[in-house]
Design a protein around this motif. Sequence first.
Motif, PDB file in Angstrom:
ATOM      1  N   GLY A   1       1.897   3.936   8.782  1.00 47.94           N
ATOM      2  CA  GLY A   1       2.989   3.559   9.680  1.00 47.94           C
ATOM      3  C   GLY A   1       3.035   2.070   9.952  1.00 47.94           C
ATOM      4  N   ARG A   2       2.708   1.301   8.944  1.00 46.57           N
ATOM      5  CA  ARG A   2       2.713  -0.174   8.979  1.00 46.57           C
ATOM      6  C   ARG A   2       1.578  -0.761   9.819  1.00 46.57           C
ATOM      7  NH1 ARG A   2       9.145  -0.976   9.582  1.00 46.57           N
ATOM      8  NH2 ARG A   2       9.697  -0.040   7.598  1.00 46.57           N
TER       9      ARG A   2
ATOM     10  N   LEU B   1       0.838  -1.196   0.000  1.00 48.80           N
ATOM     11  CA  LEU B   1       0.000   0.000   0.000  1.00 48.80           C
ATOM     12  C   LEU B   1       0.872   1.244   0.000  1.00 48.80           C
ATOM     13  CD1 LEU B   1      -2.721  -0.788   2.704  1.00 48.80           C
ATOM     14  CD2 LEU B   1      -2.905  -1.016   0.223  1.00 48.80           C
ATOM     15  N   SER B   2       0.383   2.302  -0.610  1.00 52.30           N
ATOM     16  CA  SER B   2       1.067   3.589  -0.547  1.00 52.30           C
ATOM     17  C   SER B   2       1.258   3.997   0.912  1.00 52.30           C
ATOM     18  CB  SER B   2       0.252   4.657  -1.265  1.00 52.30           C
ATOM     19  OG  SER B   2       0.181   4.386  -2.636  1.00 52.30           O
ATOM     20  N   THR B   3       2.266   4.803   1.165  1.00 53.90           N
ATOM     21  CA  THR B   3       2.646   5.211   2.517  1.00 53.90           C
ATOM     22  C   THR B   3       1.462   5.685   3.358  1.00 53.90           C
ATOM     23  OG1 THR B   3       4.859   5.789   1.743  1.00 53.90           O
ATOM     24  CG2 THR B   3       4.142   6.772   3.826  1.00 53.90           C
TER      25      THR B   3
ATOM     26  N   VAL C   1      -9.354 -10.996  -1.942  1.00 52.64           N
ATOM     27  CA  VAL C   1      -8.791 -10.599  -0.655  1.00 52.64           C
ATOM     28  C   VAL C   1      -7.285 -10.819  -0.728  1.00 52.64           C
ATOM     29  CG1 VAL C   1      -8.711 -11.113   1.813  1.00 52.64           C
ATOM     30  CG2 VAL C   1     -10.908 -11.141   0.603  1.00 52.64           C
ATOM     31  N   ALA C   2      -6.532  -9.801  -0.330  1.00 48.67           N
ATOM     32  CA  ALA C   2      -5.072  -9.878  -0.369  1.00 48.67           C
ATOM     33  C   ALA C   2      -4.497  -9.367   0.944  1.00 48.67           C
ATOM     34  CB  ALA C   2      -4.532  -9.053  -1.535  1.00 48.67           C
ATOM     35  N   MET C   3      -3.333  -9.899   1.315  1.00 47.77           N
ATOM     36  CA  MET C   3      -2.676  -9.475   2.543  1.00 47.77           C
ATOM     37  C   MET C   3      -1.668  -8.362   2.260  1.00 47.77           C
ATOM     38  SD  MET C   3      -0.215 -11.508   5.227  1.00 47.77           S
ATOM     39  CE  MET C   3      -1.405 -12.759   5.587  1.00 47.77           C
ATOM     40  N   VAL C   4      -1.659  -7.359   3.126  1.00 50.55           N
ATOM     41  CA  VAL C   4      -0.689  -6.272   3.037  1.00 50.55           C
ATOM     42  C   VAL C   4       0.631  -6.766   3.625  1.00 50.55           C
ATOM     43  CG1 VAL C   4      -0.114  -3.917   3.750  1.00 50.55           C
ATOM     44  CG2 VAL C   4      -2.507  -4.533   3.262  1.00 50.55           C
ATOM     45  N   VAL C   5       1.679  -6.789   2.781  1.00 55.85           N
ATOM     46  CA  VAL C   5       2.994  -7.239   3.240  1.00 55.85           C
ATOM     47  C   VAL C   5       4.078  -6.182   3.049  1.00 55.85           C
ATOM     48  CG1 VAL C   5       2.496  -9.687   2.876  1.00 55.85           C
ATOM     49  CG2 VAL C   5       3.575  -8.353   1.036  1.00 55.85           C
ATOM     50  N   ASP C   6       3.721  -5.074   2.387  1.00 56.62           N
ATOM     51  CA  ASP C   6       4.754  -4.103   2.054  1.00 56.62           C
ATOM     52  C   ASP C   6       4.159  -2.715   1.937  1.00 56.62           C
ATOM     53  OD1 ASP C   6       7.333  -3.241   1.461  1.00 56.62           O
ATOM     54  OD2 ASP C   6       7.481  -4.328  -0.433  1.00 56.62           O
ATOM     55  N   GLU C   7       5.041  -1.748   1.889  1.00 59.38           N
ATOM     56  CA  GLU C   7       4.658  -0.357   1.668  1.00 59.38           C
ATOM     57  C   GLU C   7       5.290   0.113   0.373  1.00 59.38           C
ATOM     58  OE1 GLU C   7       5.955   3.858   3.558  1.00 59.38           O
ATOM     59  OE2 GLU C   7       5.173   2.370   4.963  1.00 59.38           O
ATOM     60  N   CYS C   8       4.500   0.750  -0.459  1.00 60.80           N
ATOM     61  CA  CYS C   8       5.035   1.381  -1.663  1.00 60.80           C
ATOM     62  C   CYS C   8       5.307   2.829  -1.278  1.00 60.80           C
ATOM     63  CB  CYS C   8       4.030   1.282  -2.805  1.00 60.80           C
ATOM     64  SG  CYS C   8       4.743   1.762  -4.372  1.00 60.80           S
ATOM     65  N   ASP C   9       6.577   3.149  -1.113  1.00 63.84           N
ATOM     66  CA  ASP C   9       6.969   4.428  -0.536  1.00 63.84           C
ATOM     67  C   ASP C   9       6.549   5.602  -1.415  1.00 63.84           C
ATOM     68  OD1 ASP C   9       8.404   6.643   0.575  1.00 63.84           O
ATOM     69  OD2 ASP C   9       9.728   5.205   1.542  1.00 63.84           O
ATOM     70  N   SER C  10       5.749   6.482  -0.835  1.00 60.93           N
ATOM     71  CA  SER C  10       5.248   7.659  -1.540  1.00 60.93           C
ATOM     72  C   SER C  10       6.119   8.884  -1.312  1.00 60.93           C
ATOM     73  CB  SER C  10       3.826   7.981  -1.065  1.00 60.93           C
ATOM     74  OG  SER C  10       2.979   6.886  -1.245  1.00 60.93           O
ATOM     75  N   THR C  11       7.079   8.762  -0.401  1.00 59.05           N
ATOM     76  CA  THR C  11       7.881   9.931  -0.039  1.00 59.05           C
ATOM     77  C   THR C  11       9.334   9.825  -0.487  1.00 59.05           C
ATOM     78  OG1 THR C  11       8.454   9.006   2.118  1.00 59.05           O
ATOM     79  CG2 THR C  11       6.443  10.338   2.002  1.00 59.05           C
ATOM     80  N   MET C  12       9.760   8.629  -0.871  1.00 64.05           N
ATOM     81  CA  MET C  12      11.136   8.406  -1.311  1.00 64.05           C
ATOM     82  C   MET C  12      11.092   7.625  -2.624  1.00 64.05           C
ATOM     83  SD  MET C  12      13.066   9.706   1.092  1.00 64.05           S
ATOM     84  CE  MET C  12      14.659   8.969   0.857  1.00 64.05           C
ATOM     85  N   GLY C  13      12.223   7.407  -3.193  1.00 63.41           N
ATOM     86  CA  GLY C  13      12.317   6.617  -4.414  1.00 63.41           C
ATOM     87  C   GLY C  13      13.634   6.868  -5.101  1.00 63.41           C
ATOM     88  N   CYS C  14      13.777   6.251  -6.246  1.00 66.34           N
ATOM     89  CA  CYS C  14      14.960   6.465  -7.083  1.00 66.34           C
ATOM     90  C   CYS C  14      16.259   6.083  -6.376  1.00 66.34           C
ATOM     91  CB  CYS C  14      15.019   7.901  -7.574  1.00 66.34           C
ATOM     92  SG  CYS C  14      13.525   8.398  -8.442  1.00 66.34           S
ATOM     93  N   ASP C  15      16.192   5.056  -5.529  1.00 64.73           N
ATOM     94  CA  ASP C  15      17.397   4.551  -4.897  1.00 64.73           C
ATOM     95  C   ASP C  15      17.371   3.019  -4.940  1.00 64.73           C
ATOM     96  OD1 ASP C  15      15.559   3.856  -2.924  1.00 64.73           O
ATOM     97  OD2 ASP C  15      16.289   5.297  -1.469  1.00 64.73           O
ATOM     98  N   GLN C  16      18.437   2.396  -4.522  1.00 69.73           N
ATOM     99  CA  GLN C  16      18.542   0.943  -4.624  1.00 69.73           C
ATOM    100  C   GLN C  16      17.443   0.232  -3.843  1.00 69.73           C
ATOM    101  OE1 GLN C  16      22.376  -0.646  -3.589  1.00 69.73           O
ATOM    102  NE2 GLN C  16      21.831  -2.720  -4.188  1.00 69.73           N
ATOM    103  N   ASP C  17      17.127   0.718  -2.640  1.00 68.26           N
ATOM    104  CA  ASP C  17      16.078   0.090  -1.828  1.00 68.26           C
ATOM    105  C   ASP C  17      14.726   0.098  -2.515  1.00 68.26           C
ATOM    106  OD1 ASP C  17      17.790  -0.550   0.202  1.00 68.26           O
ATOM    107  OD2 ASP C  17      17.202   1.124   1.497  1.00 68.26           O
ATOM    108  N   HIS C  18      14.512   1.039  -3.405  1.00 68.02           N
ATOM    109  CA  HIS C  18      13.223   1.170  -4.106  1.00 68.02           C
ATOM    110  C   HIS C  18      13.349   0.796  -5.584  1.00 68.02           C
ATOM    111  CE1 HIS C  18      12.882   3.766  -0.524  1.00 68.02           C
ATOM    112  NE2 HIS C  18      11.682   3.212  -0.470  1.00 68.02           N
ATOM    113  N   ASP C  19      14.363   0.003  -5.909  1.00 66.81           N
ATOM    114  CA  ASP C  19      14.601  -0.482  -7.272  1.00 66.81           C
ATOM    115  C   ASP C  19      14.680   0.670  -8.278  1.00 66.81           C
ATOM    116  OD1 ASP C  19      15.148  -2.659  -8.963  1.00 66.81           O
ATOM    117  OD2 ASP C  19      13.067  -2.719  -9.653  1.00 66.81           O
ATOM    118  N   TYR C  20      15.115   1.838  -7.812  1.00 69.05           N
ATOM    119  CA  TYR C  20      15.293   3.035  -8.639  1.00 69.05           C
ATOM    120  C   TYR C  20      13.997   3.497  -9.298  1.00 69.05           C
ATOM    121  CZ  TYR C  20      20.100   2.068  -7.603  1.00 69.05           C
ATOM    122  OH  TYR C  20      21.262   1.810  -6.924  1.00 69.05           O
ATOM    123  N   GLN C  21      12.870   3.160  -8.672  1.00 71.70           N
ATOM    124  CA  GLN C  21      11.567   3.598  -9.174  1.00 71.70           C
ATOM    125  C   GLN C  21      11.177   4.914  -8.500  1.00 71.70           C
ATOM    126  OE1 GLN C  21       8.555   0.497  -9.320  1.00 71.70           O
ATOM    127  NE2 GLN C  21      10.162  -1.043  -9.230  1.00 71.70           N
TER     128      GLN C  21
END
Length: 129
Positions: free
Chosen positions: A57-58, A50-52, A75-95
Amino acid sequence: MYTTYKCSPEVSSQTNATLTINSFQKGGDGGGPSECDGKYHSVDLPVVALSTGWNKGRRRCHNNITINANGRSVVAMVVDECDSTMGCDQDHDYQPPCPNIIDASKAVWKALGVPQDNWGNLNITWSDA
Protein backbone atom coordinates in the motif's frame (compact mmCIF):
# COMPACT_ATOMS: atom_id res chain seq x y z
CA MET A 1 -6.72 -13.54 -19.36
CA TYR A 2 -3.58 -13.18 -17.22
CA THR A 3 -2.79 -14.53 -13.77
CA THR A 4 -3.00 -11.83 -11.09
CA TYR A 5 -1.14 -11.78 -7.78
CA LYS A 6 -2.66 -10.39 -4.59
CA CYS A 7 0.16 -11.20 -2.18
CA SER A 8 3.93 -11.64 -2.14
CA PRO A 9 6.24 -13.77 0.02
CA GLU A 10 7.27 -12.23 3.34
CA VAL A 11 10.36 -10.04 3.09
CA SER A 12 13.42 -11.43 4.89
CA SER A 13 17.14 -10.67 4.80
CA GLN A 14 17.36 -12.74 1.58
CA THR A 15 14.02 -12.53 -0.24
CA ASN A 16 14.08 -14.23 -3.64
CA ALA A 17 12.76 -12.32 -6.63
CA THR A 18 13.24 -11.78 -10.33
CA LEU A 19 14.84 -8.51 -11.40
CA THR A 20 13.40 -6.99 -14.56
CA ILE A 21 14.26 -3.79 -16.38
CA ASN A 22 12.10 -0.70 -16.63
CA SER A 23 12.41 2.88 -17.78
CA PHE A 24 11.01 5.33 -15.27
CA GLN A 25 11.49 8.25 -17.69
CA LYS A 26 8.68 10.03 -19.51
CA GLY A 27 7.93 8.13 -22.70
CA GLY A 28 9.70 5.02 -21.37
CA ASP A 29 8.22 1.54 -21.11
CA GLY A 30 7.08 2.14 -17.52
CA GLY A 31 3.85 3.82 -18.56
CA GLY A 32 2.76 6.82 -16.50
CA PRO A 33 4.63 8.64 -13.74
CA SER A 34 5.75 6.76 -10.64
CA GLU A 35 3.06 5.85 -8.11
CA CYS A 36 5.02 7.10 -5.09
CA ASP A 37 5.46 10.71 -6.14
CA GLY A 38 3.72 11.23 -9.49
CA LYS A 39 7.09 11.99 -11.13
CA TYR A 40 9.35 10.46 -13.74
CA HIS A 41 12.89 9.37 -12.81
CA SER A 42 16.16 9.17 -14.72
CA VAL A 43 17.44 5.76 -15.85
CA ASP A 44 20.77 6.88 -14.35
CA LEU A 45 19.35 6.75 -10.81
CA PRO A 46 19.05 3.44 -8.91
CA VAL A 47 15.27 3.28 -8.59
CA VAL A 48 12.82 0.38 -8.55
CA ALA A 49 9.18 -0.61 -8.62
CA LEU A 50 8.05 -3.35 -6.26
CA SER A 51 5.23 -5.79 -6.89
CA THR A 52 1.95 -4.80 -5.22
CA GLY A 53 2.28 -7.17 -2.25
CA TRP A 54 5.80 -6.04 -1.43
CA ASN A 55 4.98 -2.34 -1.78
CA LYS A 56 2.37 -2.78 0.98
CA GLY A 57 0.00 0.00 0.00
CA ARG A 58 2.90 2.32 -0.85
CA ARG A 59 4.42 1.98 2.63
CA ARG A 60 7.81 1.23 1.03
CA CYS A 61 7.67 4.36 -1.15
CA HIS A 62 10.91 6.35 -0.95
CA ASN A 63 12.51 3.67 1.23
CA ASN A 64 15.73 2.03 0.13
CA ILE A 65 16.16 -1.65 -0.55
CA THR A 66 19.33 -3.67 -1.07
CA ILE A 67 19.51 -5.90 -4.14
CA ASN A 68 22.07 -8.73 -4.30
CA ALA A 69 23.11 -10.55 -7.48
CA ASN A 70 26.11 -11.39 -9.57
CA GLY A 71 28.38 -11.19 -6.49
CA ARG A 72 27.47 -7.52 -5.94
CA SER A 73 24.87 -5.45 -4.16
CA VAL A 74 23.21 -2.11 -4.83
CA VAL A 75 20.93 0.13 -2.80
CA ALA A 76 17.95 1.47 -4.73
CA MET A 77 14.99 3.67 -3.83
CA VAL A 78 11.42 2.45 -4.24
CA VAL A 79 9.59 4.98 -6.42
CA ASP A 80 6.86 2.90 -8.03
CA GLU A 81 4.62 -0.12 -7.81
CA CYS A 82 4.55 -2.83 -10.44
CA ASP A 83 0.86 -3.66 -10.34
CA SER A 84 0.25 -7.35 -9.68
CA THR A 85 -3.53 -7.10 -9.81
CA MET A 86 -4.13 -5.05 -12.96
CA GLY A 87 -2.51 -4.64 -16.34
CA CYS A 88 -3.08 -4.57 -20.06
CA ASP A 89 -4.25 -0.96 -20.05
CA GLN A 90 -2.74 2.39 -20.98
CA ASP A 91 -1.68 3.21 -17.40
CA HIS A 92 0.35 -0.01 -17.33
CA ASP A 93 1.78 0.35 -20.86
CA TYR A 94 -0.44 -2.60 -21.92
CA GLN A 95 1.81 -5.01 -20.02
CA PRO A 96 0.43 -8.02 -18.10
CA PRO A 97 0.24 -7.99 -14.26
CA CYS A 98 3.56 -8.32 -12.41
CA PRO A 99 4.43 -11.50 -10.55
CA ASN A 100 6.82 -11.15 -7.57
CA ILE A 101 9.42 -9.00 -9.26
CA ILE A 102 11.53 -5.93 -8.76
CA ASP A 103 11.40 -3.70 -11.81
CA ALA A 104 14.70 -1.78 -11.91
CA SER A 105 16.30 1.12 -13.76
CA LYS A 106 19.38 0.71 -15.94
CA ALA A 107 21.49 2.14 -13.09
CA VAL A 108 20.64 -0.88 -10.93
CA TRP A 109 21.64 -3.32 -13.67
CA LYS A 110 24.90 -1.45 -14.24
CA ALA A 111 25.72 -1.41 -10.51
CA LEU A 112 25.23 -5.19 -10.39
CA GLY A 113 27.74 -5.57 -13.22
CA VAL A 114 25.36 -7.40 -15.53
CA PRO A 115 26.42 -7.13 -19.20
CA GLN A 116 23.84 -5.12 -21.13
CA ASP A 117 23.05 -7.99 -23.52
CA ASN A 118 21.90 -10.00 -20.45
CA TRP A 119 19.53 -7.34 -19.09
CA GLY A 120 15.92 -8.46 -18.80
CA ASN A 121 15.39 -11.15 -16.17
CA LEU A 122 17.77 -12.08 -13.35
CA ASN A 123 17.29 -14.13 -10.19
CA ILE A 124 18.21 -11.97 -7.19
CA THR A 125 17.74 -11.63 -3.47
CA TRP A 126 16.72 -8.41 -1.79
CA SER A 127 15.93 -6.91 1.61
CA ASP A 128 14.98 -3.62 3.18
CA ALA A 129 18.09 -1.44 3.49
